[in-house]
Design a protein around this motif. Structure first.
Motif, PDB file in Angstrom:
ATOM      1  N   THR A  72       0.820  -1.204   0.000  1.00 58.45           N
ATOM      2  CA  THR A  72       0.000   0.000   0.000  1.00 58.45           C
ATOM      3  C   THR A  72       0.855   1.256   0.000  1.00 58.45           C
ATOM      4  O   THR A  72       2.064   1.216   0.254  1.00 58.45           O
ATOM      5  CB  THR A  72      -0.925   0.038   1.228  1.00 58.45           C
ATOM      6  OG1 THR A  72      -0.110   0.075   2.415  1.00 58.45           O
ATOM      7  CG2 THR A  72      -1.829  -1.173   1.275  1.00 58.45           C
ATOM      8  N   ASP A  73       0.198   2.373  -0.300  1.00 59.11           N
ATOM      9  CA  ASP A  73       0.802   3.704  -0.206  1.00 59.11           C
ATOM     10  C   ASP A  73      -0.297   4.615   0.328  1.00 59.11           C
ATOM     11  O   ASP A  73      -1.378   4.152   0.681  1.00 59.11           O
ATOM     12  CB  ASP A  73       1.302   4.157  -1.582  1.00 59.11           C
ATOM     13  CG  ASP A  73       2.462   5.151  -1.475  1.00 59.11           C
ATOM     14  OD1 ASP A  73       2.438   5.969  -0.525  1.00 59.11           O
ATOM     15  OD2 ASP A  73       3.359   5.130  -2.332  1.00 59.11           O
ATOM     16  N   THR A  74      -0.058   5.907   0.372  1.00 58.60           N
ATOM     17  CA  THR A  74      -1.098   6.814   0.848  1.00 58.60           C
ATOM     18  C   THR A  74      -2.281   6.782  -0.126  1.00 58.60           C
ATOM     19  O   THR A  74      -2.091   6.546  -1.329  1.00 58.60           O
ATOM     20  CB  THR A  74      -0.581   8.249   0.964  1.00 58.60           C
ATOM     21  OG1 THR A  74      -0.226   8.725  -0.334  1.00 58.60           O
ATOM     22  CG2 THR A  74       0.623   8.319   1.886  1.00 58.60           C
ATOM     23  N   PRO A  75      -3.503   7.016   0.348  1.00 64.06           N
ATOM     24  CA  PRO A  75      -4.675   6.976  -0.535  1.00 64.06           C
ATOM     25  C   PRO A  75      -4.555   7.886  -1.750  1.00 64.06           C
ATOM     26  O   PRO A  75      -4.931   7.488  -2.866  1.00 64.06           O
ATOM     27  CB  PRO A  75      -5.821   7.422   0.394  1.00 64.06           C
ATOM     28  CG  PRO A  75      -5.399   6.965   1.743  1.00 64.06           C
ATOM     29  CD  PRO A  75      -3.910   7.179   1.771  1.00 64.06           C
ATOM     30  N   ASN A  76      -4.045   9.091  -1.583  1.00 67.48           N
ATOM     31  CA  ASN A  76      -3.921  10.011  -2.722  1.00 67.48           C
ATOM     32  C   ASN A  76      -2.958   9.482  -3.773  1.00 67.48           C
ATOM     33  O   ASN A  76      -3.210   9.599  -4.977  1.00 67.48           O
ATOM     34  CB  ASN A  76      -3.453  11.394  -2.246  1.00 67.48           C
ATOM     35  CG  ASN A  76      -4.543  12.167  -1.541  1.00 67.48           C
ATOM     36  OD1 ASN A  76      -5.723  11.852  -1.671  1.00 67.48           O
ATOM     37  ND2 ASN A  76      -4.156  13.184  -0.777  1.00 67.48           N
ATOM     38  N   VAL A  77      -1.851   8.909  -3.336  1.00 66.84           N
ATOM     39  CA  VAL A  77      -0.871   8.345  -4.275  1.00 66.84           C
ATOM     40  C   VAL A  77      -1.476   7.167  -5.021  1.00 66.84           C
ATOM     41  O   VAL A  77      -1.313   7.045  -6.242  1.00 66.84           O
ATOM     42  CB  VAL A  77       0.415   7.920  -3.530  1.00 66.84           C
ATOM     43  CG1 VAL A  77       1.320   7.085  -4.445  1.00 66.84           C
ATOM     44  CG2 VAL A  77       1.171   9.147  -3.030  1.00 66.84           C
ATOM     45  N   MET A  78      -2.194   6.300  -4.321  1.00 65.13           N
ATOM     46  CA  MET A  78      -2.815   5.145  -4.968  1.00 65.13           C
ATOM     47  C   MET A  78      -3.845   5.587  -6.004  1.00 65.13           C
ATOM     48  O   MET A  78      -3.896   5.063  -7.124  1.00 65.13           O
ATOM     49  CB  MET A  78      -3.481   4.250  -3.911  1.00 65.13           C
ATOM     50  CG  MET A  78      -2.515   3.642  -2.913  1.00 65.13           C
ATOM     51  SD  MET A  78      -1.339   2.479  -3.640  1.00 65.13           S
ATOM     52  CE  MET A  78      -2.376   1.027  -3.816  1.00 65.13           C
ATOM     53  N   THR A  96      -9.851   4.632  -0.085  1.00 69.84           N
ATOM     54  CA  THR A  96      -9.720   4.542   1.369  1.00 69.84           C
ATOM     55  C   THR A  96      -9.406   3.111   1.775  1.00 69.84           C
ATOM     56  O   THR A  96      -9.762   2.162   1.067  1.00 69.84           O
ATOM     57  CB  THR A  96     -11.011   5.014   2.064  1.00 69.84           C
ATOM     58  OG1 THR A  96     -10.783   5.130   3.474  1.00 69.84           O
ATOM     59  CG2 THR A  96     -12.163   4.043   1.841  1.00 69.84           C
ATOM     60  N   TYR A  97      -8.729   2.969   2.907  1.00 66.32           N
ATOM     61  CA  TYR A  97      -8.445   1.646   3.450  1.00 66.32           C
ATOM     62  C   TYR A  97      -9.543   1.247   4.432  1.00 66.32           C
ATOM     63  O   TYR A  97     -10.172   2.103   5.071  1.00 66.32           O
ATOM     64  CB  TYR A  97      -7.076   1.630   4.127  1.00 66.32           C
ATOM     65  CG  TYR A  97      -5.947   1.798   3.134  1.00 66.32           C
ATOM     66  CD1 TYR A  97      -5.679   0.801   2.205  1.00 66.32           C
ATOM     67  CD2 TYR A  97      -5.188   2.965   3.091  1.00 66.32           C
ATOM     68  CE1 TYR A  97      -4.668   0.954   1.262  1.00 66.32           C
ATOM     69  CE2 TYR A  97      -4.178   3.129   2.160  1.00 66.32           C
ATOM     70  CZ  TYR A  97      -3.930   2.121   1.250  1.00 66.32           C
ATOM     71  OH  TYR A  97      -2.944   2.283   0.309  1.00 66.32           O
ATOM     72  N   GLN A 257      -9.594   5.331   9.802  1.00 64.75           N
ATOM     73  CA  GLN A 257      -9.313   6.758   9.959  1.00 64.75           C
ATOM     74  C   GLN A 257      -7.795   6.963  10.006  1.00 64.75           C
ATOM     75  O   GLN A 257      -7.139   6.579  10.965  1.00 64.75           O
ATOM     76  CB  GLN A 257      -9.955   7.306  11.246  1.00 64.75           C
ATOM     77  CG  GLN A 257     -11.471   7.135  11.289  1.00 64.75           C
ATOM     78  CD  GLN A 257     -12.165   7.858  10.155  1.00 64.75           C
ATOM     79  OE1 GLN A 257     -11.806   8.990   9.815  1.00 64.75           O
ATOM     80  NE2 GLN A 257     -13.168   7.206   9.568  1.00 64.75           N
ATOM     81  N   LEU A 258      -7.249   7.547   8.937  1.00 71.18           N
ATOM     82  CA  LEU A 258      -5.791   7.750   8.858  1.00 71.18           C
ATOM     83  C   LEU A 258      -5.397   9.099   9.443  1.00 71.18           C
ATOM     84  O   LEU A 258      -6.156  10.050   9.392  1.00 71.18           O
ATOM     85  CB  LEU A 258      -5.343   7.646   7.406  1.00 71.18           C
ATOM     86  CG  LEU A 258      -5.602   6.302   6.710  1.00 71.18           C
ATOM     87  CD1 LEU A 258      -5.163   6.351   5.263  1.00 71.18           C
ATOM     88  CD2 LEU A 258      -4.867   5.178   7.452  1.00 71.18           C
TER      89      LEU A 258
END
Length: 258
Positions: A72-78, A96-97, A257-258
């Motif tokens: 995984t990576d940060t949501p925006n990067v993914m 979102t995770y 919730q990140l």
């Protein structure tokens, strides 16, 4: 790790069936080098599932896909990585995770919001806002809304009133009624030349699933308007899960919730 993706489906892509959309995403994940988990066995496949796929011809601002990832990576990067290999008519709007205990979105689905609009170049009495608002108000005052539901083997009369949670003759009225906000954000992927005439929140899921076309057809009959499905464009605005506090957008349900 489990993740949920929210995406749009518009333009010519609304005529692409569910199986082709699934293949499209499988290939997009490989092109974007997203490390998706695979099933075990003789025929491994990517672990992904869709929430209540759209019918052919419908457009949407809120389709959902659940996937399981190895890395995984940060949501925006993914989201950016996937969008970089997508076309302009299917775009990632959210990533979102999910909690490990999260249910599949299809199992959690309880309701969907829709716009019903008149297509460019088409005409309908429902374009008269005062007429449509009056008919909508009286339509929802009925104790029962019975329709003939056809299956491959039979036909039966069902009452869909309890499955229509909200219905309004304009998007602004619907937003106020359902305590949501869609209008004015300039981001809806519905063709801007389409004229919205009805908005509704309908029961959706494996137990009760009210189709917007069925509601539109019955509403036209009630209003004394000739029904022609080629005149109207159905556009999905959002999908919801149900909690003790009401309806929650699918993007927020069981999210980490990140």
């Amino acid at each position: 790790m489990k993740a949920r993706i929210k995406f749009t489906k518009a333009g010519s892509m609304r005529f692409i069936g569910h199986l082709d959309v699934m293949r499209y995403f499988q290939k997009a994940m490989r092109r974007a080098e997203i490390n998706v988990s695979y099933s075990q066995g003789f025929s491994p496949h990517q672990l992904m599932s869709f929430t209540s796929p759209l019918g052919i011809g419908l457009s949407s601002d809120a389709e959902y896909l659940d996937i399981t990832l190895e890395e995984t990576d940060t949501p925006n990067v993914m989201a950016d990585r996937i969008n970089a290999v997508m076309n302009d008519e299917i775009r990632i709007k959210g990533f979102t995770y999910l909690k490990d205990s999260a249910k599949p979105s299809m199992a959690a689905l309880a309701a969907c919001d829709y716009i019903i609009a008149v297509k460019p170049g088409k005409s309908s009495p429902l374009l008269e806002e005062a007429f449509t608002k009056e008919k909508t108000y009286n339509f929802m005052l009925q104790d029962k809304i019975e329709v003939l539901k056809k299956t491959k083997k039979s036909e039966k009369l069902i009452d869909i009133k309890q499955g229509i949670y909200n219905m309004a003759g304009s998007l602004e009225d619907f937003e106020e009624m359902a305590a949501v906000k869609f209008a004015g954000n300039g981001e809806l992927c519905l063709d801007k030349e389409c004229k919205a005439v009805l908005c509704c929140r309908l029961a959706s899921g494996s137990v009760v699933n009210i189709k917007p076309g069925l509601v539109l057809e019955e509403f036209c009959r009630f209003a004394g308007v000739s029904y022609d499905e080629t005149v109207y464009q159905v556009h999905r605005l959002e999908m919801y899960a149900e909690t003790g506090g009401g309806f929650v957008p699918m993007m927020e349900y069981d999210a980490v919730q990140l």
